[in-house]
Write a protein that holds these residues in place. Structure first.
Motif, PDB file in Angstrom:
ATOM      1  N   LEU A   7      19.573  28.013  19.150  1.00  0.00           N
ATOM      2  CA  LEU A   7      19.492  27.292  17.100  1.00  0.00           C
ATOM      3  C   LEU A   7      19.279  28.415  16.229  1.00  0.00           C
ATOM      4  O   LEU A   7      19.031  27.433  14.924  1.00  0.00           O
ATOM      5  CB  LEU A   7      20.033  25.604  17.057  1.00  0.00           C
ATOM      6  N   LEU A 356      24.247  27.932  14.954  1.00  0.00           N
ATOM      7  CA  LEU A 356      25.263  27.538  15.905  1.00  0.00           C
ATOM      8  C   LEU A 356      25.456  28.907  16.707  1.00  0.00           C
ATOM      9  O   LEU A 356      25.954  29.703  16.152  1.00  0.00           O
ATOM     10  CB  LEU A 356      26.349  26.387  16.247  1.00  0.00           C
ATOM     11  N   THR A 360      27.558  27.401  22.349  1.00  0.00           N
ATOM     12  CA  THR A 360      26.531  25.788  21.998  1.00  0.00           C
ATOM     13  C   THR A 360      27.863  24.718  22.225  1.00  0.00           C
ATOM     14  O   THR A 360      28.400  24.578  21.855  1.00  0.00           O
ATOM     15  CB  THR A 360      26.305  25.873  19.740  1.00  0.00           C
TER      16      THR A 360
END
Length: 394
Positions: A7, A356, A360
């Motif tokens: 992330l 993201l 994701t």
């Protein structure tokens, strides 16, 4: 480690498989120098032309207005330094903001200290947005350049670029935007937004590292940045990074093709993550504009903890995140962006950036939230500041 959730896509992205496949022949088969005259070289030259067309199409530019660089930092330096050199006899005033990437801020500092430039660093509001009235007030007869980033790399806030471009145009001032985070993530039209120069970098959109571009509008007569051969129409010398350029073209075409569907999914997951964190973890706050922000950006500050400790524990749980810009991750100073939006040092130190990607999933984010709850609680249990706070607020 069995589980890894990445992330930190604002720092860099995984190079897409189709991008790698597009690049591979230019390492081993079509390896000719584009400046040579034989057929092998012509193949490389044609590949560069195609990539330039692919990239130009994403921002509504002409291919000949795209100049390849080694990345966004070089493009930012080129735009600022070359514009100042061109126009410093007309005026020495540059306007930028306090939340720019250091590629802009440090270049402005260099121009101030070494070249006689005068720079105005605009404040932003609590969401990280420039106030147009402040920009108007800052303009003087000596103003030669306005440089405002399209979207912030830390808190994701998107600036009113069209309005800023219109103001610059009305005053006859060049307008540059660092679009490293925005290119391929939000629609950009250089004519509609009155942009004269725009910087971008391939590795933010699933392209390779080490390749970027500077868009220079036709008629903007800034000088070349690297001297030597006649590459990039004599404005940026050096043998072209053909595989990188091909990869950038493929990544740009891919980003444009998938943008609407991809960012819609990212936006929903982003909002889901923000809602869970802010509702389920006390004493935290969202940084950046809640609406006018990049579709994949989440930046949260947690009171009573240090961001560095949070990142270490997250890494132990298989979660890759950031406390801010990748270019300043080694610094112990709080983010200049978070300070600029009014956060005190102790809260700015406890910031976490989660960015993201199309890979994701909701399940990934559920895992992240559960681990965050555990880690934040554990760090607060070790914090004397949190202990004092809880005693005072029983």
């Amino acid at each position: 480690m069995s589980k890894r959730i990445y992330l930190d896509n604002a720092a860099t992205t995984k190079t897409a498989t189709e991008v790698v496949e597009a690049m591979l022949p230019y390492f081993t088969e079509n390896y000719g120098n584009p400046s040579s005259v034989y057929d092998l070289a012509a193949t490389s030259k044609e590949a560069i032309t195609k990539a330039r067309e692919q990239i130009a199409a994403v921002i509504g530019a002409e291919p000949k207005e795209i100049y390849f660089t080694a990345g966004g930092t070089e493009a930012d330096n080129w735009a600022l330094e070359a514009t100042y050199e061109l126009l410093c006899k007309k005026g020495n005033h540059i306007i930028t903001t306090k939340i720019e990437h250091h590629a802009i801020l440090h270049t402005c500092e260099y121009l101030e200290k070494n070249r006689g430039a005068r720079v105005t660093y605009l404040d932003v509001d609590e969401n990280g947005i420039v106030k147009l009235e402040d920009l108007e007030k800052a303009i003087t007869p000596e103003t030669i350049l306005i440089s405002v980033m399209f979207a912030n790399n830390e808190i994701g806030s998107i600036q009113p670029i069209k309005e800023i471009g219109q103001i610059a145009k009305e005053h006859g001032i060049y307008f540059h935007t660092d679009a490293v985070q925005a290119f391929g993530q939000v629609p950009i039209d250089v004519d509609e937004y009155h942009i004269d120069m725009l910087s971008s970098s391939a590795h933010k959109i699933n392209g390779p590292k080490g390749i970027g571009f500077l868009y220079i509008r036709k008629g903007v007569k800034i000088r070349s940045f690297i001297h030597g051969g006649a590459q990039e129409r004599k404005r940026r010398a050096g043998t072209e990074n053909v595989p990188g350029i091909v990869g950038y073209g493929a990544a740009a075409e891919r980003a444009a093709r998938t943008m609407q569907e991809r960012t819609e999914v990212e936006r929903k997951l982003r909002d889901y993550l923000i809602e869970r964190i802010t509702k389920e973890i006390p004493y935290c706050r969202l940084n950046g504009d809640p609406v006018k922000r990049l579709p994949n950006n989440v930046n949260i500050s947690f009171q009573f903890i240090e961001g560095e400790s949070l990142l270490i524990f997250l890494d132990g749980a298989g979660i890759c995140a950031s406390s801010g810009s990748a270019c300043t991750s080694g610094s112990l100073d709080p983010s200049h962006v978070l300070l600029a939006i009014g956060l005190p040092h102790e809260i700015a130190h406890g910031s976490l950036r989660l960015t993201l990607s199309e890979e994701t999933t909701k399940e990934d984010l559920d895992y992240v939230v559960e681990k965050l709850k555990e880690i934040v609680a554990r760090l607060r249990d070790m914090s004397p500041l949190y202990e004092d706070f809880m005693k005072k607020n029983k």
